[in-house]
Write an enzyme that holds these catalytic residues in place. Structure first.
Site, short mmCIF file in Angstrom:
data_model
loop_
_atom_site.label_atom_id
_atom_site.label_comp_id
_atom_site.label_asym_id
_atom_site.label_seq_id
_atom_site.Cartn_x
_atom_site.Cartn_y
_atom_site.Cartn_z
N SER A 38 113.74 -14.14 60.87
CA SER A 38 113.49 -15.08 59.78
C SER A 38 112.40 -16.06 60.18
O SER A 38 112.19 -16.31 61.38
CB SER A 38 114.77 -15.86 59.45
N TYR A 69 122.49 -21.05 61.30
CA TYR A 69 121.64 -19.93 60.89
C TYR A 69 120.33 -19.92 61.68
O TYR A 69 119.92 -18.90 62.24
CB TYR A 69 121.35 -20.01 59.39
#
Length: 679
Positions: free
Chosen positions: A556, A569
């Protein structure tokens, strides 16, 4: 629907005959019908032959798969036939007999159908018929079993002369229903489509009944205790462990896809005393050995031998096989022979475990295995009544390296970029993973669609095209045993594993003080630990294959960009990003490349965003959830929304063979987020 009743009847008959693998296997055999049609040039009636074209399959035959020839021109070829020494020229001559556009390319068996004086002709490769055809005393057995209803034809390579031979036999034996073609198969005929099919089935059924009634009940010899099948669970576990090793060896010359078969017929054959002798004789029917090669590789160790010993012996036997195949080629090759295509086995037999078959794609590998099962049935039938006596090795070579066979191979379309590669994609039941699985399959890869949601995985795999292209695997990536089971299932389905995409994930968006220990552990278990477990299990198989490989992490932009309310996250994505670098540094010596893709805000189609993450991130940024994708796009340099297919494109770019010297790279797919620039 065809305007020709003869064609409709022919297709229906072909489908029925092609549906039974003991009658004829995939792309094997051919059928034909003769009839009249109006020539659009002259307006007069002309006699035509409709016959299955080269490379077609009876079970799935369509009108487009038929070659259409004018019978008057084809029969005229008899007067210009130059003899068996120039046999190959006759296939090219068929092109001058085509009616209109001619449909499919005529096959080498066209003469058999056109020259035999019968409106409907079947040429098939039934197990029972080939058993008689390959028996040492097949001619005597043919007379004993069928009387004057079926005539023996000594072995002759398929072609124009064989068509002349059968036509002459038909003319000289008006009472006959068909022929046994020595070493090859059967041909039958009829005045109607129904009669031709009835006669074909009568020959097949009569031969099978005679073998069952008069044959030796143990034609393959007694059971060898050391070669008896292992219990199913143990057998499959060992097969999964061996599959990458066997596939790596079978792919020495060219990447192959594998197929595993441990059916009853296979396991019985592998457990019998005559295994070694019969396997060494090879198959006989041309359709069989063109797919299975001249003979299989047989492991000569007990089923209970230590795995390391089996692996070591496999490597020894493979080296011997390659030497022997090259010697076979050199014994029979002439200056005009095509180059040797590859010296690796197409069939590997492991007593107690089963059969591994190989081909350029899954269907080819599966069909090769199916043909070898047919060959086993043939050997059993021939040995039951007589002695199995296949055609000579020299004749096998003439067909395997026939100029016409070479021309057929050259007509095949170029392989897709990922042909011959096997991928495992986690989290592939939706969103990014689904798009990746679909793109890899579209580019030629076989794909294991892994997801915690079994129904979602099954739906994606079915949509890709079924078990020859994709399988569904239920996988909880936080569970080591479940991960190993997913890798094993991939190996059993396709032979091994080349490409792993670590995509499974979830996301929890909370401020630091609201993030619980459970949140932190769950986030890291699924993505950091899960990626580690999947990579570890897959790399074991890749190293056993010795074919290199690719591991892709879907990380990501958050792995390098620090945003608010995202500690669990973002931290786990940073963990994944560094796994890419660590594994790239470690696995390069094995030819395994490890790279990552850093998306940003893939909202549309995302299971993560639909599961609450979208609402949480929208609240953080103060926008409506339905506007989140547009919001993400506006903060980028390109002002374009990122979609699942864009991530799939990056994965393809990294694995398609164009970036062979790239490892340890992270590719941003974020439309340009300045804060996530790599530096």
């Amino acid at each position: 629907m065809s305007e020709q009743p003869a064609v409709e009847d022919l297709l229906a008959r072909s489908h029925r005959l092609g549906a039974d693998p003991t009658t004829t296997n995939y792309a094997g055999g051919n059928t034909s019908a003769k009839g009249a049609a109006i020539d659009p040039v002259t307006g007069r009636e002309v006699e035509l032959l409709w016959v299955k074209g080269s490379g077609g399959d009876l079970g799935t035959l369509t009108e487009k798969g038929l070659a259409v020839l004018r019978l008057d021109r084809m029969r005229a070829l008899v007067d210009v036939y130059p003899g068996v020494e120039r046999e190959d020229e006759m296939v090219a001559a068929f092109d001058y007999c085509l009616h209109g556009k001619g449909g499919a390319a005529p096959s080498i068996d066209t003469a058999m159908h056109g020259l035999v004086d019968a409106p409907h002709v079947d040429h098939l490769h039934p197990d029972s018929g080939i058993a008689i055809a390959t028996a040492a005393d097949g001619e005597r057995l043919t007379e004993t079993i069928f009387g004057d209803q079926v005539v023996w034809v000594p072995w002759r390579r398929p072609g124009f002369q064989l068509g002349l031979d059968i036509a002459e036999i038909k003319a000289a034996n008006p009472q006959a229903k068909g022929c046994i073609l020595g070493g090859h198969g059967i041909t039958a005929w009829g005045e109607t489509s129904e009669e031709a099919e009835k006669n074909s089935r009568w020959i097949i059924d009569t031969a099978a009944a005679h073998i069952a009634e008069h044959g030796d009940p143990e034609p393959l010899g007694p059971v060898v205790a050391a070669y008896e099948p292992l219990p199913e669970a143990e057998r499959h576990a060992r097969a999964a462990a061996l599959a990458p090793v066997v596939r790596g060896l079978a792919s020495t010359d060219q990447h192959q896809i594998g197929h595993y078969n441990d059916g009853e017929a296979v396991l019985e054959f592998l457990s019998r005393e005559k295994l070694g002798v019969l396997a060494a004789l090879g198959t006989s029917c041309p359709d069989h050995f063109l797919r299975t090669k001249v003979r299989p590789l047989v492991v000569d160790l007990p089923a209970t031998a230590p795995l390391a010993d089996v692996v070591a012996r496999l490597k020894e036997l493979h080296a011997e096989y390659r030497q022997e195949y090259r010697a076979y080629y050199e014994r029979h090759a002439t200056p005009d022979s095509p180059p040797m295509r590859g010296a690796d086995p197409a069939i590997v037999l492991v007593p107690g475990i089963g059969m591994f078959s190989f081909g350029k794609d899954k269907q080819t590998a599966r069909v090769a295995g199916e043909f070898y099962v047919n060959a086993i049935n043939v050997m059993r039938g021939a040995e039951a009544l007589s002695t199995y006596a296949p055609i000579p090795e020299s004749e096998k070579f003439r067909i395997e390296y026939w100029a016409l066979e070479e021309a057929k191979l050259r007509r095949m379309p170029a392989p897709k970029p990922l042909a011959g590669r096997i991928a495992l994609v986690t989290g592939a039941g939706s969103g990014i993973g689904k798009a990746i699985a679909e793109r890899l399959a579209a580019e030629g890869a076989c794909v294991a669609v892994a997801d915690l949601n079994a129904d979602a995985a099954a739906e994606v795999a079915t949509g890709i095209g079924g078990s020859d292209k994709a399988i569904a695997v239920t996988a909880n990536v936080t569970d080591r045993d479940a991960v190993q089971s997913a890798v094993d299932a991939t190996a059993l389905a396709f032979g091994g594993i080349d490409l792993v995409v670590n995509n499974a994930g979830l996301s929890i968006s909370k401020p630091l003080l609201e993030t619980t220990e459970q949140d932190w552990d769950l986030q890291h278990d699924v993505m950091a630990k899960g990626s580690f477990l999947v990579s570890q299990a897959a790399v074991r198989a890749m190293i056993d294959q010795a074919m290199g490989g690719d591991i892709i992490y879907i990380s990501s932009k958050n792995s390098v960009f620090a945003g608010p309310n995202n500690v669990a996250y973002g931290a786990t994505k940073a963990d994944q990003a560094h796994q890419v670098r660590l594994l790239a540094a470690e696995l390069g010596e094995h030819g395994i490349r490890v790279n990552g893709v850093n998306p940003d805000g893939v909202v549309r189609g995302s299971g993560i965003f639909a599961g609450g993450w979208g609402a949480q991130r929208a609240a953080v940024y103060g926008v409506a959830e339905e506007d989140l994708g547009a919001f993400y796009a506006q903060r980028t340099l390109l002002k374009r929304e990122v979609l699942p297919e864009h991530i799939a494109a990056a994965v393809f770019a990294l694995t398609s063979g164009e970036l062979t010297r790239t490892t340890g790279l992270h590719v941003p797919v974020d439309s340009g987020v300045v804060g996530a620039f790599l530096r």
